[in-house]
Design a protein around this motif. Sequence first.
Motif, PDB file in Angstrom:
ATOM      1  N   ARG A 270       0.906  -1.186   0.140  1.00  0.00           N
ATOM      2  CA  ARG A 270       0.028  -0.117  -0.002  1.00  0.00           C
ATOM      3  C   ARG A 270       0.728   1.250   0.151  1.00  0.00           C
ATOM      4  N   TYR A 271       2.009   1.401   0.895  1.00  0.00           N
ATOM      5  CA  TYR A 271       2.704   2.556   0.989  1.00  0.00           C
ATOM      6  C   TYR A 271       4.093   2.379   0.359  1.00  0.00           C
TER       7      TYR A 271
ATOM      8  N   ARG B  18       4.905  10.649  20.039  1.00  0.00           N
ATOM      9  CA  ARG B  18       3.732  10.227  20.261  1.00  0.00           C
ATOM     10  C   ARG B  18       2.904  10.473  18.559  1.00  0.00           C
ATOM     11  N   VAL B  19       3.950  10.625  17.606  1.00  0.00           N
ATOM     12  CA  VAL B  19       3.319  10.770  16.167  1.00  0.00           C
ATOM     13  C   VAL B  19       3.963   9.847  15.279  1.00  0.00           C
TER      14      VAL B  19
ATOM     15  N   MET C 250       0.068  11.293  12.007  1.00  0.00           N
ATOM     16  CA  MET C 250      -0.932  11.242  12.887  1.00  0.00           C
ATOM     17  C   MET C 250      -0.570  11.035  14.204  1.00  0.00           C
ATOM     18  N   ALA C 251      -1.292  11.793  15.079  1.00  0.00           N
ATOM     19  CA  ALA C 251      -0.995  11.376  16.603  1.00  0.00           C
ATOM     20  C   ALA C 251      -1.470  10.307  16.921  1.00  0.00           C
TER      21      ALA C 251
ATOM     22  N   CYS D 177      -2.707   4.378   9.731  1.00  0.00           N
ATOM     23  CA  CYS D 177      -2.250   3.976   8.425  1.00  0.00           C
ATOM     24  C   CYS D 177      -2.292   2.359   8.393  1.00  0.00           C
ATOM     25  N   GLY D 178      -1.960   1.773   9.199  1.00  0.00           N
ATOM     26  CA  GLY D 178      -2.079   0.315   9.547  1.00  0.00           C
ATOM     27  C   GLY D 178      -0.314  -0.212   9.353  1.00  0.00           C
ATOM     28  N   ARG D 179       0.512   0.840   9.269  1.00  0.00           N
ATOM     29  CA  ARG D 179       1.766   0.469   9.283  1.00  0.00           C
ATOM     30  C   ARG D 179       2.315  -0.105  10.807  1.00  0.00           C
ATOM     31  N   ILE D 180       3.415  -0.821  10.765  1.00  0.00           N
ATOM     32  CA  ILE D 180       3.890  -1.473  12.228  1.00  0.00           C
ATOM     33  C   ILE D 180       4.827  -0.435  12.728  1.00  0.00           C
TER      34      ILE D 180
END
Length: 116
Positions: free
Chosen positions: A67-68, A78-79, A85-86, A104-107
Amino acid sequence: MSPIHALLQLHDLDQLLHEARDQATIACLRRLGLAVRIPRPVEAARRDLMRHVDARWMHHYERARHRYGGAVAAVRGRVCQGCHMALPRSASPAGEALTLCESCGRILYWAVREPA
């Protein structure tokens, strides 16, 4: 090897393979007179690293990578550095535990604190 270290190494190898397969990069290197080929040891190392990661996390990794382009993102202040995104307060570094960005679903990789 811990799962997060295996995923970080896998991420680095995938970035290397992506650059080695990029047609614009290959054309530029050929114009310079350099031969380009993807080294088999890199692909073998990728397969070996995949064995150290649980199938559930490999699913998340591959999904985010397709996807990315990159599946692992650092967290600073914390971002999420992937989508900027916070993160909620409930998402906190838990040592070697793996977590996903809710946006976003990233690890997520909780980077070491930077000196003030």
